[in-house]
Design a protein around this motif. Structure first.
Motif, short mmCIF file in Angstrom:
data_model
loop_
_atom_site.label_atom_id
_atom_site.label_comp_id
_atom_site.label_asym_id
_atom_site.label_seq_id
_atom_site.Cartn_x
_atom_site.Cartn_y
_atom_site.Cartn_z
N ASP A 1 0.87 -1.27 0.02
CA ASP A 1 0.06 0.05 0.04
C ASP A 1 0.68 1.21 -0.04
N LYS B 1 2.34 1.67 -3.53
CA LYS B 1 1.09 2.06 -4.39
C LYS B 1 0.98 3.43 -4.30
N GLU B 2 0.73 3.98 -2.86
CA GLU B 2 0.41 5.33 -2.70
C GLU B 2 1.56 6.44 -3.49
N LEU C 1 -7.21 -0.63 -11.80
CA LEU C 1 -7.23 0.56 -11.00
C LEU C 1 -8.39 1.13 -10.94
N HIS D 1 -10.46 -0.38 -8.53
CA HIS D 1 -10.25 -0.75 -7.11
C HIS D 1 -9.50 0.41 -6.64
N GLU D 2 -9.06 1.54 -7.06
CA GLU D 2 -8.23 2.57 -6.58
C GLU D 2 -9.07 4.08 -6.79
#
Length: 102
Positions: A17, A20-21, A62, A65-66
């Motif tokens: 995470d 990813k951020e 993406l 889910h993001e």
């Protein structure tokens, strides 16, 4: 090539995470990250079409889910959502073209 798909799906599910951020926080970081992955894929001998298929799979993940972290990602997500599969595939090709120019 099915093995590559499984690896991509597994990587997406288990992606750290924090990392990813860091990648998604800035659109230029995202492009640099994607560019590096494309370069690796090319060295593995993946064709432009195969790279586009993988890019399409990542973009679909993406979009589902993001949450977008910036205006560019928001625009890409909105375009992705309104596009049909063919348009999304063409967009994946365009993303590849974009990051190869970096």
């Amino acid at each position: 090539m099915e093995n590559v798909d499984k690896k991509v799906e597994e990587k997406l599910r288990t992606f750290d995470d924090e990392k990813k951020e860091e990648i998604l926080a800035n659109f230029n970081h995202f492009k640099q990250y994607l560019s590096g992955k494309v370069e690796i894929g090319e060295k593995m001998g993946l064709s432009e079409e195969r790279l586009a298929q993988i890019t399409q799979k990542v973009a679909d993940y993406l979009a589902k889910h993001e949450e977008p972290k910036n205006r560019e990602e928001y625009l890409l997500q909105e375009l992705w959502k309104v596009g049909d599969k063919e348009e999304q595939h063409m967009m994946a090709h365009m993303l590849l073209k974009l990051v190869k120019q970096e």
